[in-house]
Design a protein around this motif. Structure first.
Motif, mmCIF file in Angstrom:
data_model
loop_
_atom_site.group_PDB
_atom_site.id
_atom_site.type_symbol
_atom_site.label_atom_id
_atom_site.label_comp_id
_atom_site.label_asym_id
_atom_site.label_seq_id
_atom_site.Cartn_x
_atom_site.Cartn_y
_atom_site.Cartn_z
ATOM 1 N N UNK A 16 -30.870 13.337 -14.299
ATOM 2 C CA UNK A 16 -30.589 12.120 -13.559
ATOM 3 C C UNK A 16 -29.216 11.545 -13.887
ATOM 4 N N UNK A 17 -28.627 11.992 -15.046
ATOM 5 C CA UNK A 17 -27.278 11.558 -15.384
ATOM 6 C C UNK A 17 -27.188 10.125 -15.836
ATOM 7 N N UNK A 18 -28.203 9.620 -16.454
ATOM 8 C CA UNK A 18 -28.165 8.243 -16.925
ATOM 9 C C UNK A 18 -27.276 8.138 -18.152
ATOM 10 N N UNK A 19 -26.759 6.955 -18.425
ATOM 11 C CA UNK A 19 -25.869 6.747 -19.568
ATOM 12 C C UNK A 19 -26.530 7.098 -20.895
ATOM 13 N N UNK B 35 -26.608 10.754 -25.604
ATOM 14 C CA UNK B 35 -27.308 11.678 -26.511
ATOM 15 C C UNK B 35 -26.601 13.038 -26.545
ATOM 16 N N UNK B 36 -26.182 13.499 -25.367
ATOM 17 C CA UNK B 36 -25.507 14.802 -25.317
ATOM 18 C C UNK B 36 -24.192 14.770 -26.081
ATOM 19 N N UNK B 37 -23.409 13.705 -25.887
ATOM 20 C CA UNK B 37 -22.135 13.608 -26.591
ATOM 21 C C UNK B 37 -22.348 13.480 -28.098
ATOM 22 N N UNK B 38 -23.389 12.799 -28.493
ATOM 23 C CA UNK B 38 -23.680 12.646 -29.913
ATOM 24 C C UNK B 38 -23.993 13.988 -30.556
ATOM 25 N N UNK B 39 -24.793 14.806 -29.866
ATOM 26 C CA UNK B 39 -25.135 16.136 -30.383
ATOM 27 C C UNK B 39 -23.885 17.008 -30.477
ATOM 28 N N UNK B 40 -23.034 16.961 -29.439
ATOM 29 C CA UNK B 40 -21.802 17.756 -29.453
ATOM 30 C C UNK B 40 -20.890 17.296 -30.593
ATOM 31 N N UNK B 41 -20.824 15.980 -30.803
ATOM 32 C CA UNK B 41 -19.994 15.471 -31.884
ATOM 33 C C UNK B 41 -20.454 15.946 -33.244
#
Length: 225
Positions: free
Chosen positions: A40-43, A48-54
């Motif tokens: 759905x692309x919610x914020x 969460x995705x950016x946090x995991x990548x970081x």
């Protein structure tokens, strides 16, 4: 008199319409899968995705070794100094007994500023900085000024009974000690660098004449004055 009757046209055949299959006969319909909440692309999902990548990037940075400075290979400064001393008949000097952490990385004999023939060695110090030692006979004022990086005169310093002129180039973060040769053909020494001044003092305190290499014919003098 009877008139023969006209035979009647047989009725056209009617094609029966195909029977429509009832929903009950087609069987039960599989319900569509609900859309994934991550699609759905919610914020919050993006966060969460950016946090995991970081976290993954930080883990890579932690395990990959980093190079803080390029290590230059050592050169045979003593051997080059002996050859220059034999070739020029100069009283060439090099530091002796400096100990661990002092590494000569450059040893050249080429024309320098104002075409003054110059023997240059560069040393990496225990603190990881550099000290350059330049030696020339018949050094000009322009050669001295360039060798001290156009630093300002800051009095004199006495190290191991030997007096040096001190120059400070604040823009370059460099301190230089100069020992001028006697006469127009005397050998002038300039020790300069970004190393701490205590290392510079230890460097010049260790300076001693080198032994000229045997079997080398002195070249004709190219000094001026």
């Amino acid at each position: 008199m009877n008139t023969p009757s006209t035979p009647s046209t047989p009725p056209a055949e009617t094609t029966p319409a195909p029977a429509t299959e009832s929903p009950e006969a087609a069987g039960p319909t599989t319900p569509a899968a609900p859309p994934s909440r991550y699609s759905l692309g919610t914020f919050p999902n993006m966060f969460r995705s950016m946090f995991v990548i970081g976290l993954f990037v930080l883990a890579l940075v932690a395990i990959v070794p980093r190079i803080t400075q390029v290590q230059r290979p050592a050169v045979d400064a003593a051997g080059k100094a002996s050859q220059v001393a034999a070739q020029t008949s100069w009283p060439v000097q090099l530091p002796k007994g400096l100990g661990d952490g002092w590494v000569p990385t450059v040893a050249t004999f080429t024309p320098g500023t104002e075409k003054v023939q110059t023997f240059t060695t560069v040393w990496t110090t225990p603190s990881g900085k550099d000290i350059a030692l330049k030696q020339a006979a018949g050094a000009t004022q322009g050669w001295v000024a360039r060798s001290v990086d156009d630093g300002d005169a800051a009095g004199t310093v006495t190290v191991s009974g030997r007096t040096f002129e001190k120059f400070v180039a604040n823009d370059a973060g460099q301190v230089a000690y100069v020992a001028r040769g006697d006469g127009a053909r005397g050998l002038t020494l300039v020790a300069s660098g970004t190393a701490p001044e205590d290392e510079l003092k230890a460097f010049v305190a260790a300076l001693a004449p080198v032994t000229p290499a045997p079997g080398v014919t002195p070249a004709p003098s190219t000094t001026t004055g």
